[in-house]
Design a protein around this motif. Structure first.
Motif, mmCIF file in Angstrom:
data_model
loop_
_atom_site.group_PDB
_atom_site.id
_atom_site.type_symbol
_atom_site.label_atom_id
_atom_site.label_comp_id
_atom_site.label_asym_id
_atom_site.label_seq_id
_atom_site.Cartn_x
_atom_site.Cartn_y
_atom_site.Cartn_z
ATOM 1 N N VAL A 103 81.735 38.606 47.897
ATOM 2 C CA VAL A 103 80.571 38.757 48.774
ATOM 3 C C VAL A 103 79.286 39.089 48.024
ATOM 4 C CG1 VAL A 103 81.979 39.416 50.741
ATOM 5 C CG2 VAL A 103 81.074 41.197 49.254
ATOM 6 N N LEU A 104 79.400 39.612 46.815
ATOM 7 C CA LEU A 104 78.188 39.921 46.055
ATOM 8 C C LEU A 104 77.861 38.855 45.013
ATOM 9 C CD1 LEU A 104 78.320 43.806 45.623
ATOM 10 C CD2 LEU A 104 77.236 42.417 47.398
ATOM 11 N N ILE A 135 93.693 46.663 46.332
ATOM 12 C CA ILE A 135 93.172 47.742 47.180
ATOM 13 C C ILE A 135 91.711 48.011 46.831
ATOM 14 C CG2 ILE A 135 93.359 50.181 47.789
ATOM 15 C CD1 ILE A 135 96.381 49.961 47.351
ATOM 16 N N ASN A 136 91.434 48.206 45.568
ATOM 17 C CA ASN A 136 90.060 48.465 45.125
ATOM 18 C C ASN A 136 89.135 47.312 45.483
ATOM 19 O OD1 ASN A 136 87.984 49.873 43.414
ATOM 20 N ND2 ASN A 136 88.217 48.009 42.209
ATOM 21 N N HIS A 137 89.530 46.097 45.136
ATOM 22 C CA HIS A 137 88.661 44.944 45.360
ATOM 23 C C HIS A 137 88.395 44.721 46.853
ATOM 24 C CE1 HIS A 137 90.117 43.180 41.276
ATOM 25 N NE2 HIS A 137 89.181 44.091 41.125
ATOM 26 N N THR A 141 84.859 45.208 48.951
ATOM 27 C CA THR A 141 84.327 44.074 49.707
ATOM 28 C C THR A 141 83.976 44.497 51.130
ATOM 29 O OG1 THR A 141 85.580 42.479 48.393
ATOM 30 C CG2 THR A 141 84.875 41.769 50.583
ATOM 31 N N ILE A 142 84.879 45.224 51.766
ATOM 32 C CA ILE A 142 84.638 45.687 53.132
ATOM 33 C C ILE A 142 83.413 46.596 53.182
ATOM 34 C CG2 ILE A 142 85.582 47.139 54.976
ATOM 35 C CD1 ILE A 142 88.378 46.024 54.173
ATOM 36 N N GLU A 143 83.289 47.498 52.212
ATOM 37 C CA GLU A 143 82.125 48.400 52.178
ATOM 38 C C GLU A 143 80.819 47.626 52.007
ATOM 39 O OE1 GLU A 143 82.006 51.767 49.692
ATOM 40 O OE2 GLU A 143 83.819 52.679 50.519
ATOM 41 N N ALA A 144 80.830 46.640 51.119
ATOM 42 C CA ALA A 144 79.606 45.866 50.882
ATOM 43 C C ALA A 144 79.173 45.120 52.136
ATOM 44 C CB ALA A 144 79.827 44.887 49.734
ATOM 45 N N GLY A 173 90.560 50.843 55.068
ATOM 46 C CA GLY A 173 89.411 49.993 55.368
ATOM 47 C C GLY A 173 89.037 49.999 56.837
ATOM 48 N N GLY A 174 89.869 50.630 57.675
ATOM 49 C CA GLY A 174 89.573 50.678 59.102
ATOM 50 C C GLY A 174 89.468 49.298 59.713
#
Length: 206
Positions: A103-104, A135-137, A141-144, A173-174
């Motif tokens: 996404v970035l 998990i990290n990636h 992505t979800i946060e971004a 990630g909810g």
């Protein structure tokens, strides 16, 4: 009417194959706004081959760039300037839109795919690996996406089953776990459609 953006946590994780399966299941139109790299064929060609949708449902890219690089750099090498304003959503529905890489990834020197997704205001499906590092990636992505006000529809996993990774991502990630596309010994329309039907609930995309 149904429309989704399909993005990924990285490049080469199975995003295009998932997009083909989803487009086929929905009998949707498919659009990849920017194609970077043409030597091995375009992602639209893969979707046309695997999805089973009509050729008229494969919409032309706005930009076709020759080098398999981030769009901003591939455009520069081709002597082009990508204008994000030209990346207007087609009006066709149902519609599956595929991004490039994560996404970035820069579309231009100033605009990322996440920025473009925010202007479209469509729900985004994140395609993620199941193995180590996912998990990290995936959470990043979800946060971004959420930082830009983008709705995350859920996560679609690709690869061998890893229940703990999948559950951890959904919980932390909810977001919902939409399903998992397993590795297929033969990548062809019928096996792909069968795998999608077996591992995903079409009602989650209605």
């Amino acid at each position: 009417m149904t429309a989704y953006v399909v993005t990924g946590t990285d490049t080469g994780i199975g995003k295009t194959v998932f997009a083909a399966a989803l487009a086929g299941a929905l009998d949707a139109h498919y659009w990849k706004p920017v194609q970077s790299g043409l030597e091995d064929g375009a992602d639209a060609d893969t979707v046309a081959r695997l999805s089973g949708i009509a050729a008229s449902h494969i919409l032309p890219e706005t930009y076709r760039l020759t080098q398999p690089l981030s769009p901003h750099r591939a455009a520069e090498l081709d002597g082009l300037t990508i204008d994000p304003a030209r990346l207007e959503l087609p009006q066709h529905r149902p519609l599956v839109v595929e991004g490039a890489g994560g996404v970035l990834v820069p579309v231009t020197r100033d605009v990322t795919y996440a920025d473009v997704f925010a202007t479209w205001a469509l729900p985004v499906i994140v395609v993620a690996r199941t193995g180590l590092g996912t998990i990290n990636h995936t959470l990043l992505t979800i946060e971004a996406l959420r930082a830009r006000g983008v709705t995350v529809h859920g996560v679609a996993f690709v690869g061998d089953a890893n229940p703990d990774n999948e559950a951890t991502i959904a919980t932390m990630g909810g977001t919902r776990r939409l399903g998992r596309l397993p590795r297929l010994p033969v990548l062809a329309p019928a096996p792909l459609a069968a795998a999608f039907a077996a591992h995903f609930d079409l009602a989650d995309f209605a």
